[in-house]
Design a protein around this motif. Structure first.
Motif, PDB file in Angstrom:
ATOM      1  N   ALA A   1     -23.025   6.191  48.584  1.00 47.39           N
ATOM      2  CA  ALA A   1     -22.350   5.192  49.420  1.00 47.39           C
ATOM      3  C   ALA A   1     -21.132   5.831  50.093  1.00 47.39           C
ATOM      4  N   PRO A   2     -21.129   5.910  51.436  1.00 52.32           N
ATOM      5  CA  PRO A   2     -20.012   6.547  52.134  1.00 52.32           C
ATOM      6  C   PRO A   2     -18.648   5.939  51.774  1.00 52.32           C
ATOM      7  N   GLY A   3     -18.570   4.630  51.637  1.00 50.36           N
ATOM      8  CA  GLY A   3     -17.291   3.998  51.304  1.00 50.36           C
ATOM      9  C   GLY A   3     -16.774   4.453  49.950  1.00 50.36           C
ATOM     10  N   TYR A   4     -17.666   4.480  48.955  1.00 50.46           N
ATOM     11  CA  TYR A   4     -17.267   4.932  47.625  1.00 50.46           C
ATOM     12  C   TYR A   4     -16.827   6.401  47.677  1.00 50.46           C
ATOM     13  N   LEU A   5     -17.629   7.224  48.333  1.00 48.82           N
ATOM     14  CA  LEU A   5     -17.319   8.658  48.381  1.00 48.82           C
ATOM     15  C   LEU A   5     -16.017   8.924  49.126  1.00 48.82           C
ATOM     16  N   ALA A   6     -15.778   8.219  50.225  1.00 50.70           N
ATOM     17  CA  ALA A   6     -14.526   8.393  50.971  1.00 50.70           C
ATOM     18  C   ALA A   6     -13.338   7.973  50.112  1.00 50.70           C
ATOM     19  N   ASN A   7     -13.474   6.855  49.404  1.00 50.58           N
ATOM     20  CA  ASN A   7     -12.402   6.373  48.529  1.00 50.58           C
ATOM     21  C   ASN A   7     -12.169   7.351  47.371  1.00 50.58           C
TER      22      ASN A   7
ATOM     23  N   ALA B   1     -12.863  10.564  47.354  1.00 46.44           N
ATOM     24  CA  ALA B   1     -12.262  11.774  47.923  1.00 46.44           C
ATOM     25  C   ALA B   1     -10.773  11.556  48.184  1.00 46.44           C
ATOM     26  N   ALA B   2     -10.407  10.375  48.704  1.00 42.03           N
ATOM     27  CA  ALA B   2      -8.992  10.087  48.976  1.00 42.03           C
ATOM     28  C   ALA B   2      -8.174  10.085  47.689  1.00 42.03           C
TER      29      ALA B   2
ATOM     30  N   ARG C   1      -4.302  12.949  44.210  1.00 41.58           N
ATOM     31  CA  ARG C   1      -3.931  13.560  42.924  1.00 41.58           C
ATOM     32  C   ARG C   1      -3.530  15.022  43.105  1.00 41.58           C
ATOM     33  N   VAL C   2      -4.308  15.766  43.906  1.00 37.50           N
ATOM     34  CA  VAL C   2      -4.018  17.181  44.148  1.00 37.50           C
ATOM     35  C   VAL C   2      -2.659  17.330  44.834  1.00 37.50           C
ATOM     36  N   VAL C   3      -2.439  16.537  45.881  1.00 36.04           N
ATOM     37  CA  VAL C   3      -1.186  16.648  46.631  1.00 36.04           C
ATOM     38  C   VAL C   3      -0.007  16.174  45.778  1.00 36.04           C
ATOM     39  N   ASP C   4      -0.172  15.073  45.052  1.00 32.37           N
ATOM     40  CA  ASP C   4       0.912  14.594  44.191  1.00 32.37           C
ATOM     41  C   ASP C   4       1.303  15.635  43.146  1.00 32.37           C
TER      42      ASP C   4
ATOM     43  N   LEU D   1       3.516  18.049  44.828  1.00 35.53           N
ATOM     44  CA  LEU D   1       4.807  17.473  45.207  1.00 35.53           C
ATOM     45  C   LEU D   1       5.712  17.173  44.014  1.00 35.53           C
ATOM     46  N   LYS D   2       5.108  16.876  42.860  1.00 34.77           N
ATOM     47  CA  LYS D   2       5.874  16.415  41.689  1.00 34.77           C
ATOM     48  C   LYS D   2       7.031  17.346  41.304  1.00 34.77           C
ATOM     49  N   PRO D   3       6.855  18.673  41.276  1.00 34.61           N
ATOM     50  CA  PRO D   3       7.979  19.540  40.908  1.00 34.61           C
ATOM     51  C   PRO D   3       9.177  19.430  41.868  1.00 34.61           C
ATOM     52  N   HIS D   4       8.942  18.903  43.060  1.00 38.21           N
ATOM     53  CA  HIS D   4      10.003  18.742  44.057  1.00 38.21           C
ATOM     54  C   HIS D   4      10.593  17.332  44.041  1.00 38.21           C
ATOM     55  N   GLY D   5      10.140  16.500  43.085  1.00 32.40           N
ATOM     56  CA  GLY D   5      10.625  15.130  43.011  1.00 32.40           C
ATOM     57  C   GLY D   5      10.059  14.225  44.098  1.00 32.40           C
ATOM     58  N   LEU D   6       8.921  14.631  44.678  1.00 31.06           N
ATOM     59  CA  LEU D   6       8.316  13.883  45.777  1.00 31.06           C
ATOM     60  C   LEU D   6       6.960  13.331  45.366  1.00 31.06           C
ATOM     61  N   THR D   7       6.469  12.371  46.145  1.00 29.11           N
ATOM     62  CA  THR D   7       5.145  11.795  45.963  1.00 29.11           C
ATOM     63  C   THR D   7       4.512  11.606  47.334  1.00 29.11           C
ATOM     64  N   MET D   8       3.226  11.329  47.343  1.00 29.24           N
ATOM     65  CA  MET D   8       2.536  11.030  48.599  1.00 29.24           C
ATOM     66  C   MET D   8       3.225   9.872  49.318  1.00 29.24           C
ATOM     67  N   ALA D   9       3.601   8.844  48.579  1.00 29.31           N
ATOM     68  CA  ALA D   9       4.239   7.678  49.202  1.00 29.31           C
ATOM     69  C   ALA D   9       5.558   8.060  49.864  1.00 29.31           C
ATOM     70  N   LEU D  10       6.339   8.903  49.221  1.00 27.52           N
ATOM     71  CA  LEU D  10       7.648   9.280  49.760  1.00 27.52           C
ATOM     72  C   LEU D  10       7.553  10.182  50.982  1.00 27.52           C
ATOM     73  N   ILE D  11       6.520  11.024  51.053  1.00 28.15           N
ATOM     74  CA  ILE D  11       6.489  11.953  52.180  1.00 28.15           C
ATOM     75  C   ILE D  11       6.013  11.296  53.473  1.00 28.15           C
ATOM     76  N   GLY D  12       5.342  10.155  53.377  1.00 27.63           N
ATOM     77  CA  GLY D  12       4.875   9.479  54.593  1.00 27.63           C
ATOM     78  C   GLY D  12       5.995   9.236  55.600  1.00 27.63           C
ATOM     79  N   PRO D  13       7.043   8.509  55.207  1.00 29.31           N
ATOM     80  CA  PRO D  13       8.141   8.273  56.152  1.00 29.31           C
ATOM     81  C   PRO D  13       8.852   9.562  56.569  1.00 29.31           C
ATOM     82  N   LEU D  14       8.947  10.529  55.656  1.00 27.70           N
ATOM     83  CA  LEU D  14       9.607  11.799  56.002  1.00 27.70           C
ATOM     84  C   LEU D  14       8.827  12.531  57.092  1.00 27.70           C
ATOM     85  N   LEU D  15       7.508  12.571  56.959  1.00 25.62           N
ATOM     86  CA  LEU D  15       6.683  13.247  57.960  1.00 25.62           C
ATOM     87  C   LEU D  15       6.729  12.519  59.294  1.00 25.62           C
TER      88      LEU D  15
END
Length: 148
Positions: A13-19, A21-22, A27-30, A33-47
């Motif tokens: 199911a493409p929807g399941y697989l896309a979700n 994968a996201a 998890r990989v990006v977080d 970022l964690k050693p820098h005190g950052l998260t995916m949520a925090l970098i959105g506004p910064l970017l």
């Protein structure tokens, strides 16, 4: 992914697989970022601020997938971390003008690097043609799902 990890219908199911994968990508990006005190949520506004420059707070909400109350909480945290500064807008004192600090620009660079590395990890073993095809197919999936 093992065959017994998910329902057989979900495995194709493409929807399941896309979700899935996201979530794996986040998890990989977080983890990066964690050693820098950052998260995916925090970098959105910064970017966004790094790309667009200083913005009104309401425009950050408009450009983001995050709703107003959650974005205000993120901006509060970023301000506490000294990554952004807010000031009244010169044209409308009721509106908050948001800009990156020098530390915020550094954090945006760290976030950008983490996203690039996460995408590279996800595309390991893909040919450039396959990677391009995947992007086109995901773009079409998004367009179809965003249609009213």
């Amino acid at each position: 992914m093992h065959d017994d990890d998910i329902h057989p219908a979900a495995a194709t199911a493409p929807g399941y697989l896309a979700n899935h994968a996201a979530r794996a990508f986040n998890r990989v990006v977080d983890a990066t970022l964690k050693p820098h005190g950052l998260t995916m949520a925090l970098i959105g506004p910064l970017l966004l601020l790094n790309w667009k420059g200083p913005l009104l707070q309401r425009d950050i909400v408009r450009w983001s997938a995050t709703r107003q109350p959650a974005m205000v909480a993120l901006l509060d945290k970023l301000e506490t971390m000294a990554l952004i500064r807010r000031a009244p807008s010169p044209s409308d004192r009721r509106a908050a003008f948001v800009e990156l600090t020098d530390a915020g620009r550094d954090a945006a660079r760290i976030g950008s690097d983490a996203l690039i590395a996460g995408n590279a990890r996800g595309l390991e073993g893909f040919s450039s043609e396959e990677a391009g095809q995947l992007v086109v197919l995901l773009q079409r999936l998004v367009v179809n799902l965003d249609r009213p």
